[in-house]
Write a protein that holds these residues in place. Structure first.
Motif, PDB file in Angstrom:
ATOM      1  N   GLU A 151       0.829  -1.206   0.000  1.00  0.00           N
ATOM      2  CA  GLU A 151       0.000   0.000   0.000  1.00  0.00           C
ATOM      3  C   GLU A 151       0.867   1.261   0.000  1.00  0.00           C
ATOM      4  OE1 GLU A 151      -3.122  -0.200  -0.488  1.00  0.00           O
ATOM      5  OE2 GLU A 151      -3.552  -2.295  -0.002  1.00  0.00           O
ATOM      6  N   PRO A 152       0.273   2.400  -0.361  1.00  0.00           N
ATOM      7  CA  PRO A 152       1.036   3.652  -0.405  1.00  0.00           C
ATOM      8  C   PRO A 152       1.676   4.039   0.927  1.00  0.00           C
ATOM      9  CG  PRO A 152      -1.048   3.937  -1.535  1.00  0.00           C
ATOM     10  CD  PRO A 152      -1.079   2.580  -0.894  1.00  0.00           C
ATOM     11  N   ASP A 153       1.083   3.587   2.056  1.00  0.00           N
ATOM     12  CA  ASP A 153       1.643   3.932   3.364  1.00  0.00           C
ATOM     13  C   ASP A 153       2.717   2.955   3.821  1.00  0.00           C
ATOM     14  OD1 ASP A 153       0.185   1.683   4.029  1.00  0.00           O
ATOM     15  OD2 ASP A 153      -1.002   2.676   5.587  1.00  0.00           O
ATOM     16  N   GLY A 154       3.074   1.982   2.957  1.00  0.00           N
ATOM     17  CA  GLY A 154       4.115   1.025   3.294  1.00  0.00           C
ATOM     18  C   GLY A 154       3.597  -0.268   3.906  1.00  0.00           C
ATOM     19  N   GLN A 155       2.322  -0.311   4.263  1.00  0.00           N
ATOM     20  CA  GLN A 155       1.727  -1.515   4.830  1.00  0.00           C
ATOM     21  C   GLN A 155       1.421  -2.511   3.717  1.00  0.00           C
ATOM     22  OE1 GLN A 155       1.358  -1.968   8.191  1.00  0.00           O
ATOM     23  NE2 GLN A 155       2.413  -0.014   8.375  1.00  0.00           N
ATOM     24  N   VAL A 156       1.179  -3.747   4.091  1.00  0.00           N
ATOM     25  CA  VAL A 156       0.837  -4.788   3.123  1.00  0.00           C
ATOM     26  C   VAL A 156      -0.580  -5.268   3.400  1.00  0.00           C
ATOM     27  CG1 VAL A 156       1.375  -7.127   2.333  1.00  0.00           C
ATOM     28  CG2 VAL A 156       3.218  -5.515   2.805  1.00  0.00           C
ATOM     29  N   THR A 157      -1.373  -5.369   2.340  1.00  0.00           N
ATOM     30  CA  THR A 157      -2.727  -5.917   2.411  1.00  0.00           C
ATOM     31  C   THR A 157      -2.713  -7.269   1.730  1.00  0.00           C
ATOM     32  OG1 THR A 157      -3.684  -3.711   2.306  1.00  0.00           O
ATOM     33  CG2 THR A 157      -5.142  -5.558   1.773  1.00  0.00           C
ATOM     34  N   VAL A 158      -3.290  -8.273   2.385  1.00  0.00           N
ATOM     35  CA  VAL A 158      -3.325  -9.629   1.834  1.00  0.00           C
ATOM     36  C   VAL A 158      -4.772 -10.062   1.660  1.00  0.00           C
ATOM     37  CG1 VAL A 158      -2.710 -12.047   2.238  1.00  0.00           C
ATOM     38  CG2 VAL A 158      -1.119 -10.225   2.903  1.00  0.00           C
ATOM     39  N   ILE A 159      -5.090 -10.531   0.458  1.00  0.00           N
ATOM     40  CA  ILE A 159      -6.405 -11.102   0.167  1.00  0.00           C
ATOM     41  C   ILE A 159      -6.184 -12.585  -0.087  1.00  0.00           C
ATOM     42  CG2 ILE A 159      -8.394 -11.062  -1.375  1.00  0.00           C
ATOM     43  CD1 ILE A 159      -7.537  -8.129  -2.040  1.00  0.00           C
ATOM     44  N   ARG A 160      -6.819 -13.414   0.744  1.00  0.00           N
ATOM     45  CA  ARG A 160      -6.649 -14.860   0.618  1.00  0.00           C
ATOM     46  C   ARG A 160      -7.547 -15.426  -0.466  1.00  0.00           C
ATOM     47  NH1 ARG A 160      -5.206 -17.598   6.000  1.00  0.00           N
ATOM     48  NH2 ARG A 160      -4.473 -15.866   7.239  1.00  0.00           N
ATOM     49  N   LYS A 161      -7.114 -16.557  -0.985  1.00  0.00           N
ATOM     50  CA  LYS A 161      -7.957 -17.288  -1.927  1.00  0.00           C
ATOM     51  C   LYS A 161      -9.147 -17.859  -1.172  1.00  0.00           C
ATOM     52  CE  LYS A 161      -4.341 -18.668  -5.139  1.00  0.00           C
ATOM     53  NZ  LYS A 161      -3.619 -19.820  -5.720  1.00  0.00           N
ATOM     54  N   ARG A 162     -10.272 -17.968  -1.826  1.00  0.00           N
ATOM     55  CA  ARG A 162     -11.464 -18.575  -1.210  1.00  0.00           C
ATOM     56  C   ARG A 162     -11.345 -20.092  -1.247  1.00  0.00           C
ATOM     57  NH1 ARG A 162     -16.270 -15.329  -0.782  1.00  0.00           N
ATOM     58  NH2 ARG A 162     -15.762 -13.217  -1.414  1.00  0.00           N
ATOM     59  N   GLY A 163     -12.022 -20.718  -0.287  1.00  0.00           N
ATOM     60  CA  GLY A 163     -12.097 -22.169  -0.303  1.00  0.00           C
ATOM     61  C   GLY A 163     -10.970 -22.874   0.410  1.00  0.00           C
ATOM     62  N   GLY A 164     -10.104 -22.114   1.102  1.00  0.00           N
ATOM     63  CA  GLY A 164      -9.017 -22.748   1.844  1.00  0.00           C
ATOM     64  C   GLY A 164      -9.536 -23.447   3.084  1.00  0.00           C
ATOM     65  N   ALA A 165      -8.729 -24.271   3.678  1.00  0.00           N
ATOM     66  CA  ALA A 165      -9.133 -25.030   4.860  1.00  0.00           C
ATOM     67  C   ALA A 165      -9.507 -24.102   6.006  1.00  0.00           C
ATOM     68  CB  ALA A 165      -8.008 -25.969   5.287  1.00  0.00           C
TER      69      ALA A 165
END
Length: 175
Positions: A151-165
């Protein structure tokens, strides 16, 4: 105790226009440095980051102010810096073109479980750092990641895949 020289304390020792120009030039130089060079370090302020900020503040003080010694000189400089920050925030809110220059877009660093090597290399993010960023979001395996953005502020955003355990387990807990 020596007498207070009120004219030195409250009078200008330098032209307010010169202070404004110095403050403006230094603000935009530092803005450019932080916008285009040290992007990923902005969100987290560690000891070395604090040290860099203190050194930059000290070094830029001379560039901005020369030899100012009065309170109004300092007020003009502080007002110039804060003013430009407010102006940029306002303009980036009102105009999308300016927003693109002032606020960088998030960078995709993982796409469908695959590291985006060119982006990671350009941002100088090592594999170990990427793994740490993912662990902070409770991701053990990069294959679990649909997208991860710097992200622009240096943080990281994570979007997980659907259907994981984990998602399957959490969905059943909710019912």
């Amino acid at each position: 105790m020596p007498a207070i020289d009120w004219s030195n304390l409250f009078g200008f020792t330098m032209s307010p226009i010169e202070l404004f120009i110095r403050g403006t030039l230094t603000f935009f130089f530092l803005f450019s440095m932080f916008r285009f060079i040290v992007r990923r370090d902005v969100g987290a302020l560690g000891l070395s980051d604090l040290l860099v900020l203190v050194i930059i503040a000290d070094a830029s003080q001379n560039a901005m102010a020369g030899d100012y010694k009065s309170v109004p000189d300092g007020f003009v400089l502080m007002s110039t810096i804060i003013g430009w920050s407010l102006v940029l925030n306002f303009l980036s809110f009102r105009f999308p073109l300016i927003r693109r220059v002032v606020l960088p877009r998030p960078l995709c660093i993982v796409k469908d479980g695959v590291k985006q090597e060119a982006v990671l290399k350009r941002e100088l993010i090592a594999d170990e750092e990427l793994a740490e960023m993912l662990r902070e979001h409770e991701v053990e395996d990069i294959a679990q990641v649909k997208r991860a953005y710097l992200e622009p502020d240096g943080q990281v955003t994570v979007i997980r895949k659907r259907g994981g355990a984990a998602e399957h387990r959490d969905r059943h807990r909710a019912y």
